[in-house]
Scaffold this motif. Sequence first.
Motif, PDB file in Angstrom:
ATOM      1  N   SER A  83      -8.125  22.369  -1.063  1.00 23.26           N
ATOM      2  CA  SER A  83      -9.030  23.392  -1.725  1.00 23.26           C
ATOM      3  C   SER A  83      -8.718  23.572  -3.214  1.00 23.26           C
ATOM      4  O   SER A  83      -9.243  24.525  -4.019  1.00 23.26           O
ATOM      5  CB  SER A  83      -9.018  24.967  -1.153  1.00 23.26           C
ATOM      6  N   ASP A  84      -7.801  22.711  -3.611  1.00 17.79           N
ATOM      7  CA  ASP A  84      -7.442  22.758  -5.474  1.00 17.79           C
ATOM      8  C   ASP A  84      -8.458  21.825  -5.798  1.00 17.79           C
ATOM      9  O   ASP A  84      -9.520  21.159  -5.350  1.00 17.79           O
ATOM     10  CB  ASP A  84      -5.945  22.458  -5.272  1.00 17.79           C
ATOM     11  N   HIS A  85      -8.050  21.135  -7.171  1.00 16.61           N
ATOM     12  CA  HIS A  85      -8.983  20.468  -7.876  1.00 16.61           C
ATOM     13  C   HIS A  85      -8.656  19.154  -7.915  1.00 16.61           C
ATOM     14  O   HIS A  85      -8.530  18.434  -8.955  1.00 16.61           O
ATOM     15  CB  HIS A  85      -8.957  21.032  -9.368  1.00 16.61           C
ATOM     16  N   ILE A  86      -8.051  18.473  -6.777  1.00 19.95           N
ATOM     17  CA  ILE A  86      -7.479  17.209  -6.564  1.00 19.95           C
ATOM     18  C   ILE A  86      -8.703  16.238  -7.017  1.00 19.95           C
ATOM     19  O   ILE A  86      -8.508  15.509  -7.618  1.00 19.95           O
ATOM     20  CB  ILE A  86      -6.862  16.754  -5.359  1.00 19.95           C
ATOM     21  N   SER A 103       0.874  -1.266   0.025  1.00 20.52           N
ATOM     22  CA  SER A 103       0.112  -0.214   0.001  1.00 20.52           C
ATOM     23  C   SER A 103       0.932   1.159  -0.068  1.00 20.52           C
ATOM     24  O   SER A 103       1.543   1.460   0.732  1.00 20.52           O
ATOM     25  CB  SER A 103      -0.801  -0.107   1.265  1.00 20.52           C
ATOM     26  N   VAL A 104       0.750   2.269  -0.922  1.00 20.78           N
ATOM     27  CA  VAL A 104       1.645   3.402  -0.931  1.00 20.78           C
ATOM     28  C   VAL A 104       0.566   4.508  -0.671  1.00 20.78           C
ATOM     29  O   VAL A 104      -0.504   4.488  -1.180  1.00 20.78           O
ATOM     30  CB  VAL A 104       1.818   3.603  -2.714  1.00 20.78           C
ATOM     31  N   ILE A 105       0.991   5.236   0.398  1.00 17.81           N
ATOM     32  CA  ILE A 105       0.227   6.031   1.118  1.00 17.81           C
ATOM     33  C   ILE A 105       0.792   7.620   0.757  1.00 17.81           C
ATOM     34  O   ILE A 105       1.900   7.752   1.004  1.00 17.81           O
ATOM     35  CB  ILE A 105       0.141   6.000   2.692  1.00 17.81           C
ATOM     36  N   ILE A 106      -0.036   8.472   0.079  1.00 21.92           N
ATOM     37  CA  ILE A 106       0.427   9.684  -0.424  1.00 21.92           C
ATOM     38  C   ILE A 106      -0.332  10.775   0.233  1.00 21.92           C
ATOM     39  O   ILE A 106      -1.683  11.095  -0.195  1.00 21.92           O
ATOM     40  CB  ILE A 106       0.445   9.809  -1.837  1.00 21.92           C
ATOM     41  N   PRO A 107      -0.166  11.492   1.603  1.00 21.60           N
ATOM     42  CA  PRO A 107      -1.017  12.424   2.008  1.00 21.60           C
ATOM     43  C   PRO A 107      -0.742  13.903   1.003  1.00 21.60           C
ATOM     44  O   PRO A 107       0.361  14.130   0.392  1.00 21.60           O
ATOM     45  CB  PRO A 107      -0.039  12.951   3.264  1.00 21.60           C
ATOM     46  N   ALA A 108      -1.840  14.274   0.791  1.00 21.97           N
ATOM     47  CA  ALA A 108      -1.747  15.475  -0.101  1.00 21.97           C
ATOM     48  C   ALA A 108      -2.745  16.691   0.320  1.00 21.97           C
ATOM     49  O   ALA A 108      -3.959  16.647   0.781  1.00 21.97           O
ATOM     50  CB  ALA A 108      -2.588  15.051  -1.473  1.00 21.97           C
ATOM     51  N   TYR A 109      -2.112  17.793   0.394  1.00 24.18           N
ATOM     52  CA  TYR A 109      -2.847  18.920   0.789  1.00 24.18           C
ATOM     53  C   TYR A 109      -2.409  20.072  -0.116  1.00 24.18           C
ATOM     54  O   TYR A 109      -1.228  20.534  -0.133  1.00 24.18           O
ATOM     55  CB  TYR A 109      -2.532  19.498   2.337  1.00 24.18           C
ATOM     56  N   ASN A 110      -3.396  20.495  -1.073  1.00 23.64           N
ATOM     57  CA  ASN A 110      -3.045  21.389  -2.033  1.00 23.64           C
ATOM     58  C   ASN A 110      -1.822  21.462  -2.587  1.00 23.64           C
ATOM     59  O   ASN A 110      -0.767  21.977  -2.778  1.00 23.64           O
ATOM     60  CB  ASN A 110      -3.068  22.867  -1.580  1.00 23.64           C
ATOM     61  N   ALA A 111      -1.825  20.022  -3.316  1.00 25.25           N
ATOM     62  CA  ALA A 111      -0.333  19.730  -3.780  1.00 25.25           C
ATOM     63  C   ALA A 111      -0.363  19.369  -5.481  1.00 25.25           C
ATOM     64  O   ALA A 111       0.527  18.714  -5.841  1.00 25.25           O
ATOM     65  CB  ALA A 111       0.116  18.465  -3.021  1.00 25.25           C
ATOM     66  N   MET A 112      -1.367  20.017  -5.922  1.00 25.55           N
ATOM     67  CA  MET A 112      -1.567  19.671  -7.434  1.00 25.55           C
ATOM     68  C   MET A 112      -0.467  20.167  -8.372  1.00 25.55           C
ATOM     69  O   MET A 112      -0.208  19.579  -9.484  1.00 25.55           O
ATOM     70  CB  MET A 112      -2.849  20.188  -7.947  1.00 25.55           C
ATOM     71  N   LEU A 113       0.335  21.002  -7.945  1.00 23.54           N
ATOM     72  CA  LEU A 113       1.490  21.294  -8.652  1.00 23.54           C
ATOM     73  C   LEU A 113       2.443  20.223  -8.902  1.00 23.54           C
ATOM     74  O   LEU A 113       3.052  20.045  -9.922  1.00 23.54           O
ATOM     75  CB  LEU A 113       2.368  22.333  -7.972  1.00 23.54           C
TER      76      LEU A 113
END
Length: 318
Positions: free
Chosen positions: A42-45, A5-15
């Motif tokens: 709050s981005d378009h993830i 299982s690959v866990i990727i936390p993402a917070y406004n990280a779309m760049l």
Amino acid sequence: MPKVSVIIPAYNAMLYLPKTVDSVLKQTFTDFEVLIINDGSSDHILEWATGLQDPRVKVISQENQGLPGARNTGITHAQGEYIAFLDADDLWEPTKLEKQVYCLDNKPIVGLVYTWTILVDWQDNPTGRIFASHAEGNVWQQLMETNEMCNGSSSMVRRCCFDTVGVFDRSLKSAEDLDMWLRLAARYPFAVVKEPLTLYRQHSNSMSKNRERMIENLRIVIEKTFQSVPLDLLHLRNRAYASLNVGLAWLAIEEGDYKKAIHFRQQALLHHPKIRYSQKFIRLSLAILLIRWFGPHGYDGLRSLSHFLYWQILSFAR
């Protein structure tokens, strides 16, 4: 069930997130799931995620809980025997999972395996710096003194280990990965894949740039750790603070402030005088000397030249 299982936390990280996920999907080892923890972004993830065609990728949304809370959510939902952590702005080389899985499959006593790390800039260009630790086996003392693993994106952990040591400490706003690795190292041997398979991105938004918070949380981790160690290990507390001050001196070097670097270097010596003989301390003293002689720009030029020569030698050796 997936093996990993690959866990990727993402917070406004779309760049950076699309390229990060792509580096996972290009792995030579394919028996995995990817859990992207949308931590109140709050981005378009979510719109981006609907366009993903790979069924191995799942997005789990929650209110913002910070990096430790997002990782814990991932652990809760993970179905894999092994768990690999990846920050949303870092990258993996294609054989990373394959080589780590092989290691854990063949070394059943090992709880965690990590890789060497290359530092890259915001455009994925190598900066010339590499973290190449040889620490394995019982690494608790080395982690306490030098934080050999350096980042949270290189590690793969057996899922069952979290049943023993618990999950990430949500009260920590940084250094939560060091806290976890120390808890794991107190119970399990570590292993290392001695290849630079993790790409650690340095940019202005990096959490490590928030120095005051980082210092505060590293101190919390040190004090928390030494609350429960045997008496014969308490002498390592001063070594941990010495290493912390050397790290702060290097951050001052990055800013071109050699006077601040001298201050932190002196603090390191006060905590542990014998640190003056370590390679990291000697390199620090040389860097301070070069900045005093040539100024910050001159030092940067010399460092860039040394990095270039290092990579040329490394490429020739291969």
